[in-house]
Design a protein around this motif. Structure first.
Motif, PDB file in Angstrom:
ATOM      1  N   GLY A  19       0.869  -1.238   0.039  1.00 13.99           N
ATOM      2  CA  GLY A  19       0.056  -0.006   0.030  1.00 13.99           C
ATOM      3  C   GLY A  19       0.687   1.282  -0.130  1.00 13.99           C
ATOM      4  O   GLY A  19       1.947   1.363  -0.117  1.00 13.99           O
ATOM      5  N   ASN A  20       0.229   2.390   0.310  1.00 14.58           N
ATOM      6  CA  ASN A  20       0.884   3.493   0.158  1.00 14.58           C
ATOM      7  C   ASN A  20       2.037   3.828   1.221  1.00 14.58           C
ATOM      8  O   ASN A  20       1.776   3.582   2.249  1.00 14.58           O
ATOM      9  CB  ASN A  20      -0.419   4.715   0.525  1.00 14.58           C
ATOM     10  CG  ASN A  20       0.465   6.270  -0.016  1.00 14.58           C
ATOM     11  OD1 ASN A  20       1.563   6.171  -0.455  1.00 14.58           O
ATOM     12  ND2 ASN A  20      -0.387   7.107   0.241  1.00 14.58           N
ATOM     13  N   GLN A  46     -10.655   7.883  -1.092  1.00 12.53           N
ATOM     14  CA  GLN A  46      -9.802   7.230   0.021  1.00 12.53           C
ATOM     15  C   GLN A  46      -8.326   6.909  -0.357  1.00 12.53           C
ATOM     16  O   GLN A  46      -7.375   6.865   0.311  1.00 12.53           O
ATOM     17  CB  GLN A  46     -10.489   6.001   0.431  1.00 12.53           C
ATOM     18  CG  GLN A  46     -10.211   5.468   1.996  1.00 12.53           C
ATOM     19  CD  GLN A  46     -10.904   6.631   2.810  1.00 12.53           C
ATOM     20  OE1 GLN A  46     -12.007   6.823   2.679  1.00 12.53           O
ATOM     21  NE2 GLN A  46     -10.228   6.969   4.010  1.00 12.53           N
ATOM     22  N   THR A  47      -8.239   6.986  -1.815  1.00 13.63           N
ATOM     23  CA  THR A  47      -6.897   6.442  -2.208  1.00 13.63           C
ATOM     24  C   THR A  47      -6.286   7.324  -3.151  1.00 13.63           C
ATOM     25  O   THR A  47      -5.341   6.928  -3.825  1.00 13.63           O
ATOM     26  CB  THR A  47      -6.858   4.943  -2.792  1.00 13.63           C
ATOM     27  OG1 THR A  47      -7.951   5.059  -4.044  1.00 13.63           O
ATOM     28  CG2 THR A  47      -7.255   4.122  -1.676  1.00 13.63           C
ATOM     29  N   TYR A  50      -2.505   7.813  -2.788  1.00 13.38           N
ATOM     30  CA  TYR A  50      -2.093   6.502  -3.069  1.00 13.38           C
ATOM     31  C   TYR A  50      -1.711   6.318  -4.468  1.00 13.38           C
ATOM     32  O   TYR A  50      -0.536   6.330  -4.960  1.00 13.38           O
ATOM     33  CB  TYR A  50      -2.581   5.353  -2.346  1.00 13.38           C
ATOM     34  CG  TYR A  50      -2.249   3.976  -2.635  1.00 13.38           C
ATOM     35  CD1 TYR A  50      -0.877   3.856  -3.042  1.00 13.38           C
ATOM     36  CD2 TYR A  50      -2.981   2.874  -2.573  1.00 13.38           C
ATOM     37  CE1 TYR A  50      -0.375   2.493  -3.141  1.00 13.38           C
ATOM     38  CE2 TYR A  50      -2.530   1.311  -2.549  1.00 13.38           C
ATOM     39  CZ  TYR A  50      -1.229   1.368  -3.150  1.00 13.38           C
ATOM     40  OH  TYR A  50      -0.821  -0.077  -3.291  1.00 13.38           O
ATOM     41  N   ASP A  51      -2.623   6.805  -5.354  1.00 13.06           N
ATOM     42  CA  ASP A  51      -3.039   6.383  -6.869  1.00 13.06           C
ATOM     43  C   ASP A  51      -1.855   7.294  -7.351  1.00 13.06           C
ATOM     44  O   ASP A  51      -1.001   7.127  -8.109  1.00 13.06           O
ATOM     45  CB  ASP A  51      -4.260   6.924  -7.115  1.00 13.06           C
ATOM     46  CG  ASP A  51      -4.675   7.127  -8.653  1.00 13.06           C
ATOM     47  OD1 ASP A  51      -4.425   6.098  -9.263  1.00 13.06           O
ATOM     48  OD2 ASP A  51      -4.446   8.083  -9.235  1.00 13.06           O
ATOM     49  N   ASP A  82      -9.284   9.404   6.740  1.00 11.55           N
ATOM     50  CA  ASP A  82      -8.696   8.173   6.940  1.00 11.55           C
ATOM     51  C   ASP A  82      -9.024   7.799   8.617  1.00 11.55           C
ATOM     52  O   ASP A  82      -8.137   7.475   9.160  1.00 11.55           O
ATOM     53  CB  ASP A  82      -7.268   8.113   6.829  1.00 11.55           C
ATOM     54  CG  ASP A  82      -6.527   9.014   7.686  1.00 11.55           C
ATOM     55  OD1 ASP A  82      -7.230  10.174   8.114  1.00 11.55           O
ATOM     56  OD2 ASP A  82      -5.443   8.914   7.625  1.00 11.55           O
ATOM     57  N   GLN A  92     -12.067   2.424   0.555  1.00 12.19           N
ATOM     58  CA  GLN A  92     -10.712   1.811   0.253  1.00 12.19           C
ATOM     59  C   GLN A  92     -10.653   0.470  -0.676  1.00 12.19           C
ATOM     60  O   GLN A  92      -9.931   0.378  -1.343  1.00 12.19           O
ATOM     61  CB  GLN A  92      -9.865   1.828   1.582  1.00 12.19           C
ATOM     62  CG  GLN A  92      -8.446   1.453   1.319  1.00 12.19           C
ATOM     63  CD  GLN A  92      -7.550   1.566   2.730  1.00 12.19           C
ATOM     64  OE1 GLN A  92      -7.650   2.574   3.233  1.00 12.19           O
ATOM     65  NE2 GLN A  92      -6.733   0.535   2.923  1.00 12.19           N
ATOM     66  N   LEU A  96      -8.908   0.367  -4.355  1.00 12.68           N
ATOM     67  CA  LEU A  96      -7.823  -0.190  -4.541  1.00 12.68           C
ATOM     68  C   LEU A  96      -7.577  -0.826  -5.672  1.00 12.68           C
ATOM     69  O   LEU A  96      -6.530  -0.515  -6.462  1.00 12.68           O
ATOM     70  CB  LEU A  96      -7.410  -1.285  -3.370  1.00 12.68           C
ATOM     71  CG  LEU A  96      -6.286  -2.004  -3.518  1.00 12.68           C
ATOM     72  CD1 LEU A  96      -5.000  -1.077  -3.120  1.00 12.68           C
ATOM     73  CD2 LEU A  96      -6.191  -3.092  -2.212  1.00 12.68           C
ATOM     74  N   VAL A  99      -6.218   1.553  -8.272  1.00  6.70           N
ATOM     75  CA  VAL A  99      -4.748   2.106  -8.161  1.00  6.70           C
ATOM     76  C   VAL A  99      -3.968   0.967  -8.515  1.00  6.70           C
ATOM     77  O   VAL A  99      -2.767   1.328  -9.247  1.00  6.70           O
ATOM     78  CB  VAL A  99      -4.588   2.313  -6.543  1.00  6.70           C
ATOM     79  CG1 VAL A  99      -3.139   2.645  -6.121  1.00  6.70           C
ATOM     80  CG2 VAL A  99      -5.519   3.393  -6.095  1.00  6.70           C
TER      81      VAL A  99
END
Length: 213
Positions: A19-20, A46-47, A50-51, A82, A92, A96, A99
């Motif tokens: 993950g991130n 949520q991500t 991260y993306d 978060d 999330q 995911l 991502v």
């Protein structure tokens, strides 16, 4: 939390498996990079960081400055995004796969440098077989969402019979080997799970469903 200046290739691998690994606050990014990879994906909530980090790392090098530049406040009432509530976990889990799809666009040379330690198990990849290899790597993680993504990625890959023939010619893989991969999915995994009995969560979902009507 301290973030180390690790090898870029190692960091990309960790971003795929775990993950991130980068903090969102305190980033300084060149304008040219934003023109290259784009901004945050507005479809993700949520991500989104991260993306963005994955897309950045796949195209650029980064440096992590070790001194703290910002402070992140955790709200007592859990109002930040978060907050590990049922809804944030649900978002999330749903986001995911989008991502992880970024990794399918990797250049073969970068892919080999990032996942070289995994080739001892799966063999040497080609540009065409990257989806298969990423799927296999995802299936070996402890995250059920990643495992599911890995299985579906492989199934989508072999929808084209040419790809199945390619796997057979390169790695002696047959259709029955692909189907048996479902056994790799751990239904008792460490993925964050939603408590569907949570009263607050059920009220929110019920309210949402009523609006849809």
């Amino acid at each position: 939390m301290k973030f180390k200046n690790t090898n870029r290739f190692q960091l990309i691998r960790e971003m795929f498996i775990y993950g991130n690994r980068l903090p969102a606050p305190g980033e300084i990014i060149r304008k040219s990079i934003l023109k290259q990879i784009g901004f945050f994906n507005p479809a993700l909530l949520q991500t989104q960081d991260y993306d963005f980090h994955v897309r950045t790392l796949l195209k650029n090098k980064i440096y992590i400055y070790q001194k703290p530049l910002v402070k992140y406040r955790q709200m007592i009432n859990g109002s930040q995004i978060d907050n590990h509530s049922n809804l944030s976990i649900l978002r999330q889990n749903l986001e995911l796969p989008f991502v992880l799809d970024n990794f399918l666009k990797m250049d073969i040379n970068l892919f080999i440098k990032v996942f070289s330690q995994d080739f001892k198990v799966f063999g040497k990849p080609t540009r065409e077989t990257i989806p298969y290899f990423l799927g296999k790597i995802a299936l070996k993680t402890d995250d059920q969402i990643r495992q599911k993504w890995g299985y579906e990625t492989i199934l989508n890959f072999i929808k084209d019979t040419k790809n199945l023939k390619l796997l057979n010619s390169l790695y002696s893989i047959q259709y029955k080997d692909i189907i048996s991969l479902v056994n790799k999915i751990n239904f008792d995994s460490k993925s964050q799970k939603i408590n569907y009995k949570d009263t607050k969560f059920r009220k929110i979902i019920r309210k949402f469903l009523n609006k849809e009507k």
